[in-house]
Design a protein around this motif. Structure first.
Motif, PDB file in Angstrom:
ATOM      1  N   UNK A 189       0.881  -1.172   0.000  1.00 29.90           N
ATOM      2  CA  UNK A 189       0.000   0.000   0.000  1.00 29.90           C
ATOM      3  C   UNK A 189       0.917   1.220   0.000  1.00 29.90           C
ATOM      4  N   UNK A 190       0.312   2.389  -0.133  1.00 31.89           N
ATOM      5  CA  UNK A 190       1.119   3.611  -0.088  1.00 31.89           C
ATOM      6  C   UNK A 190       1.845   3.729   1.249  1.00 31.89           C
ATOM      7  N   UNK A 191       1.125   3.462   2.334  1.00 34.12           N
ATOM      8  CA  UNK A 191       1.784   3.613   3.641  1.00 34.12           C
ATOM      9  C   UNK A 191       2.866   2.557   3.837  1.00 34.12           C
ATOM     10  N   UNK A 192       2.659   1.379   3.256  1.00 34.36           N
ATOM     11  CA  UNK A 192       3.681   0.343   3.335  1.00 34.36           C
ATOM     12  C   UNK A 192       4.958   0.760   2.621  1.00 34.36           C
ATOM     13  N   UNK A 193       4.803   1.363   1.444  1.00 32.77           N
ATOM     14  CA  UNK A 193       5.962   1.846   0.693  1.00 32.77           C
ATOM     15  C   UNK A 193       6.708   2.921   1.484  1.00 32.77           C
ATOM     16  N   UNK A 194       5.949   3.875   2.022  1.00 34.06           N
ATOM     17  CA  UNK A 194       6.581   4.988   2.732  1.00 34.06           C
ATOM     18  C   UNK A 194       7.244   4.532   4.023  1.00 34.06           C
ATOM     19  N   UNK A 195       6.606   3.568   4.704  1.00 34.25           N
ATOM     20  CA  UNK A 195       7.177   3.037   5.942  1.00 34.25           C
ATOM     21  C   UNK A 195       8.483   2.299   5.662  1.00 34.25           C
ATOM     22  N   UNK A 196       8.496   1.512   4.595  1.00 34.14           N
ATOM     23  CA  UNK A 196       9.708   0.764   4.243  1.00 34.14           C
ATOM     24  C   UNK A 196      10.830   1.736   3.857  1.00 34.14           C
ATOM     25  N   UNK A 197      10.467   2.784   3.117  1.00 36.56           N
ATOM     26  CA  UNK A 197      11.487   3.760   2.717  1.00 36.56           C
ATOM     27  C   UNK A 197      12.067   4.473   3.939  1.00 36.56           C
ATOM     28  N   UNK A 198      11.204   4.794   4.893  1.00 35.88           N
ATOM     29  CA  UNK A 198      11.688   5.441   6.128  1.00 35.88           C
ATOM     30  C   UNK A 198      12.652   4.513   6.860  1.00 35.88           C
ATOM     31  N   UNK A 199      12.342   3.216   6.888  1.00 38.25           N
ATOM     32  CA  UNK A 199      13.212   2.260   7.574  1.00 38.25           C
ATOM     33  C   UNK A 199      14.581   2.174   6.913  1.00 38.25           C
ATOM     34  N   UNK A 200      14.614   2.326   5.579  1.00 37.35           N
ATOM     35  CA  UNK A 200      15.881   2.212   4.850  1.00 37.35           C
ATOM     36  C   UNK A 200      16.686   3.514   4.854  1.00 37.35           C
ATOM     37  N   UNK A 201      15.983   4.657   4.808  1.00 35.98           N
ATOM     38  CA  UNK A 201      16.667   5.935   4.582  1.00 35.98           C
ATOM     39  C   UNK A 201      16.573   6.920   5.738  1.00 35.98           C
ATOM     40  N   UNK A 202      15.667   6.622   6.692  1.00 36.99           N
ATOM     41  CA  UNK A 202      15.369   7.543   7.800  1.00 36.99           C
ATOM     42  C   UNK A 202      14.821   8.881   7.293  1.00 36.99           C
ATOM     43  N   UNK A 203      14.145   8.831   6.135  1.00 36.27           N
ATOM     44  CA  UNK A 203      13.548  10.036   5.540  1.00 36.27           C
ATOM     45  C   UNK A 203      12.038   9.850   5.459  1.00 36.27           C
ATOM     46  N   UNK A 204      11.300  10.845   5.950  1.00 33.73           N
ATOM     47  CA  UNK A 204       9.836  10.844   5.838  1.00 33.73           C
ATOM     48  C   UNK A 204       9.436  11.523   4.539  1.00 33.73           C
ATOM     49  N   UNK A 205       8.652  10.828   3.724  1.00 32.08           N
ATOM     50  CA  UNK A 205       8.103  11.420   2.508  1.00 32.08           C
ATOM     51  C   UNK A 205       6.617  11.689   2.710  1.00 32.08           C
ATOM     52  N   UNK A 206       6.085  12.614   1.926  1.00 30.36           N
ATOM     53  CA  UNK A 206       4.680  12.987   2.070  1.00 30.36           C
ATOM     54  C   UNK A 206       3.729  12.013   1.392  1.00 30.36           C
ATOM     55  N   UNK A 207       4.154  11.432   0.271  1.00 30.46           N
ATOM     56  CA  UNK A 207       3.263  10.553  -0.482  1.00 30.46           C
ATOM     57  C   UNK A 207       4.062   9.637  -1.398  1.00 30.46           C
ATOM     58  N   UNK A 208       3.351   8.686  -1.992  1.00 30.15           N
ATOM     59  CA  UNK A 208       4.018   7.694  -2.837  1.00 30.15           C
ATOM     60  C   UNK A 208       4.493   8.284  -4.164  1.00 30.15           C
ATOM     61  N   UNK A 209       3.904   9.419  -4.584  1.00 31.34           N
ATOM     62  CA  UNK A 209       4.383  10.059  -5.812  1.00 31.34           C
ATOM     63  C   UNK A 209       5.807  10.566  -5.634  1.00 31.34           C
ATOM     64  N   UNK A 210       6.111  11.119  -4.462  1.00 30.01           N
ATOM     65  CA  UNK A 210       7.481  11.552  -4.185  1.00 30.01           C
ATOM     66  C   UNK A 210       8.435  10.365  -4.271  1.00 30.01           C
ATOM     67  N   UNK A 211       7.994   9.231  -3.720  1.00 27.24           N
ATOM     68  CA  UNK A 211       8.812   8.024  -3.744  1.00 27.24           C
ATOM     69  C   UNK A 211       9.034   7.547  -5.169  1.00 27.24           C
TER      70      UNK A 211
END
Length: 299
Positions: A189-211
């Motif tokens: 899901x979008x939140x799953x993608x953003x959560x995984x990215x935060x775990x890898x990069x320690x960066x909070x993104x606003x939405x999946x489009x940014x990712x």
């Protein structure tokens, strides 16, 4: 032949799309497709004003005066028969829990209380619409999956939605299937993608489009996150592809627009499992969902 018209409404966690549909020909009336992005966590009255404006714009642009019904695709959990929203703790519609959306729509649009309003699961609408778009699917067992703010699914056997029995998960839903340390939607899901990215990069993104844009620009953690999601999705759906004997899986939803990033790992996992199934990405999620919703008014 008398032509009958209905409004199709596709409502997601971050968007609403409306169109006037010719129920006889099952096609969208020219110029009637209208969509808008919005924050579904706004207060109920503000959300309803947004919906009302989008629906009225669609009707005005269609030049159709005799609308015979309203068919709404809504994410769950939702009481589709009675029109009551039970979405809770999903980062969307936080003020709608327990609300009668049918009554809210009728009041907002100033329609009579006996105006036909039908609700159906967004993933089921998408799947049914894809069957209308690809007539060969009428003879197949199809699994449809939607990837967005949530993880939706439906199972269709020769044009008929199946949501009970041993061949499909409870209510035909996969978002709440146990997976790893939580449920499937926590990872796909979008939140799953953003959560995984935060775990890898320690960066909070606003939405999946940014990712998505980061991944296109070569950001390795972003690329890795999409690849892992494709693998997770395959692991989640494989048991049900086999149980249902699905011949075709169709993937839609906003995140499907990033298919180039997750489809290779998804297809690899499917192939390595020895499962043979036709895999497609929807070329028009919104039209499919709208047609699928209105098809239930025809039924």
């Amino acid at each position: 032949m008398n032509t009958s018209y209905a409004i199709g409404l596709d409502i997601g966690g971050t968007h609403i799309t409306a169109a006037v549909i010719d129920k006889t020909e099952m096609k969208v009336i020219d110029f009637s497709l209208h969509k808008e992005s919005f924050d579904s966590n706004l207060p109920v009255d503000q959300v309803m004003n947004i919906w009302k404006d989008v629906i009225n714009t669609s009707i005005e642009n269609s030049k159709v005066e005799n609308i015979k019904g309203l068919a709404v695709c809504m994410p769950g959990p939702f009481d589709y028969e009675n029109g009551i929203c039970w979405i809770k703790d999903q980062s969307k519609y936080e003020h709608f829990y327990g609300s009668n959306v049918r009554e809210l729509l009728l009041e907002s649009l100033k329609f009579s209380n006996d105006f036909p309003v039908l609700f159906e699961n967004d993933a089921v609408c998408f799947g049914k619409g894809e069957v209308f778009k690809q007539q060969e699917n009428l003879s197949r067992k199809v699994m449809a999956v939607t990837l967005g703010t949530g993880l939706g699914a439906c199972f269709i056997d020769k044009g008929i939605s199946v949501n009970s029995g041993d061949s499909v998960p409870k209510d035909g839903e996969i978002y709440n299937l146990p997976y790893k340390e939580g449920i499937a939607e926590d990872y796909v899901s979008a939140r799953g993608l953003l959560s995984h990215y935060k775990a890898l990069s320690n960066i909070d993104l606003n939405n999946s489009l940014e990712l998505y844009n980061l991944a296109l620009n070569g950001d390795q953690p972003a690329i890795q996150v999409f690849e892992k999601m494709g693998e997770d999705l395959a692991i989640i759906v494989l048991p049900w592809i086999k149980n249902f004997s699905a011949e075709h899986i169709i993937i839609g939803g906003k995140i499907a627009n990033a298919s180039r990033l997750f489809m290779p790992s998804f297809k690899k996992a499917i192939h390595e499992s020895g499962t043979k199934i036709l895999v497609s990405i929807s070329n028009n999620n919104e039209i499919a969902a709208l047609l699928g919703a209105v098809s239930f008014l025809r039924d």
